[in-house]
Design a protein around this motif. Structure first.
Motif, PDB file in Angstrom:
ATOM      1  N   ASP A 143     103.247  65.713  22.757  1.00  0.00           N
ATOM      2  CA  ASP A 143     102.931  64.605  23.647  1.00  0.00           C
ATOM      3  C   ASP A 143     103.562  64.930  24.985  1.00  0.00           C
ATOM      4  OD1 ASP A 143     101.493  63.001  21.850  1.00  0.00           O
ATOM      5  OD2 ASP A 143     103.346  62.174  21.015  1.00  0.00           O
ATOM      6  N   TYR A 144     102.817  64.725  26.072  1.00  0.00           N
ATOM      7  CA  TYR A 144     103.250  65.154  27.403  1.00  0.00           C
ATOM      8  C   TYR A 144     102.858  64.096  28.426  1.00  0.00           C
ATOM      9  CZ  TYR A 144     103.995  68.373  31.331  1.00  0.00           C
ATOM     10  OH  TYR A 144     104.462  68.989  32.475  1.00  0.00           O
TER      11      TYR A 144
ATOM     12  N   ARG B 232     109.204  66.648  30.406  1.00  0.00           N
ATOM     13  CA  ARG B 232     108.072  65.723  30.285  1.00  0.00           C
ATOM     14  C   ARG B 232     107.464  65.691  28.886  1.00  0.00           C
ATOM     15  NH1 ARG B 232     105.259  67.031  36.097  1.00  0.00           N
ATOM     16  NH2 ARG B 232     107.059  66.367  37.338  1.00  0.00           N
ATOM     17  N   PHE B 233     107.995  66.493  27.979  1.00  0.00           N
ATOM     18  CA  PHE B 233     107.540  66.407  26.594  1.00  0.00           C
ATOM     19  C   PHE B 233     108.159  65.167  25.963  1.00  0.00           C
ATOM     20  CE2 PHE B 233     107.022  71.051  27.201  1.00  0.00           C
ATOM     21  CZ  PHE B 233     105.675  71.153  26.859  1.00  0.00           C
TER      22      PHE B 233
ATOM     23  N   PHE C  38     104.197  73.751  31.935  1.00  0.00           N
ATOM     24  CA  PHE C  38     104.576  72.404  31.510  1.00  0.00           C
ATOM     25  C   PHE C  38     106.066  72.219  31.753  1.00  0.00           C
ATOM     26  CE2 PHE C  38     100.819  73.426  29.052  1.00  0.00           C
ATOM     27  CZ  PHE C  38     100.080  72.255  29.117  1.00  0.00           C
TER      28      PHE C  38
ATOM     29  N   SER D  41     102.317  63.586  32.609  1.00  0.00           N
ATOM     30  CA  SER D  41     102.194  64.307  33.883  1.00  0.00           C
ATOM     31  C   SER D  41     102.187  63.304  35.021  1.00  0.00           C
ATOM     32  CB  SER D  41     100.912  65.151  33.909  1.00  0.00           C
ATOM     33  OG  SER D  41      99.790  64.329  33.990  1.00  0.00           O
TER      34      SER D  41
ATOM     35  N   CYS E  92      96.706  75.530  27.364  1.00  0.00           N
ATOM     36  CA  CYS E  92      96.443  74.126  27.055  1.00  0.00           C
ATOM     37  C   CYS E  92      95.019  74.036  26.515  1.00  0.00           C
ATOM     38  CB  CYS E  92      96.592  73.274  28.312  1.00  0.00           C
ATOM     39  SG  CYS E  92      96.174  71.536  28.067  1.00  0.00           S
TER      40      CYS E  92
ATOM     41  N   LYS F 149     101.459  59.123  28.574  1.00  0.00           N
ATOM     42  CA  LYS F 149     101.652  60.121  27.526  1.00  0.00           C
ATOM     43  C   LYS F 149     100.303  60.484  26.925  1.00  0.00           C
ATOM     44  CE  LYS F 149     103.458  58.741  23.643  1.00  0.00           C
ATOM     45  NZ  LYS F 149     104.386  58.295  22.600  1.00  0.00           N
TER      46      LYS F 149
END
Length: 163
Positions: free
Chosen positions: A6-7, A51-52, A47, A9, A38, A15
């Motif tokens: 899950d990320y 931010r994960f 990445f 941006s 990706c 998310k």
């Protein structure tokens, strides 16, 4: 190895689940990044580690490894010069600071890492040196050439465009 993550941006602010195929950890001098394929965007991206979200899930193997990342495997050379908006004396000092030859410094790096290197060295690559010469003592002399070779500078990224 494919990884389900899950990320978040800056472009979406939410998310989202992604399957990535990481191949390299990169430290840009400020924060850590993972270079990975990706599957959602069908391209290799950087990445930001912070931010994960949540726990990653290890999946199966993938054909999208480091050897297939053409940008990662391509070296480019940036030509850096003293800011021409500085006085001749200031330009000479900057050239000496960076051990330049004929007021030029050549920096070789992988395409995805070049903008990190230029940012870390405070190299202007988008004209900001004209209004702030002391903040940007170095200027990228071959920006268009690097773009033609595949370099994408972060200020062109959707993450940083203000609407």
């Amino acid at each position: 190895m494919r990884v389900d993550v899950d990320y978040v941006s800056l472009s979406s602010e939410e998310k989202s689940g992604r399957n990535i195929v990481p191949h390299t950890l990169v430290y840009d001098g400020i924060r850590w990044h993972v270079r990975a394929f990706c599957e959602k965007k069908r391209e290799y991206l950087d990445f930001v580690m912070s931010r994960f979200r949540g726990e990653p899930e290890l999946l199966d193997t993938s054909p999208h490894g480091r050897d297939q990342d053409l940008e990662w495997n391509t070296l480019v050379t940036a030509e850096v010069i003293p800011n021409p908006c500085l006085s001749a004396g200031q330009q000479s000092i900057i050239a000496s600071d960076y051990a330049m030859t004929n007021a030029h410094l050549l920096i070789e790096n992988k395409i995805p890492l070049m903008h990190y290197t230029l940012e870390r060295m405070q190299v202007s690559y988008n004209g900001e040196h004209e209004s702030h010469p002391l903040l940007y003592p170095l200027v990228l002399a071959n920006r268009e050439e690097l773009i033609q070779q595949g370099c994408i500078f972060k200020l062109k990224s959707a993450d940083l465009i203000r609407t």
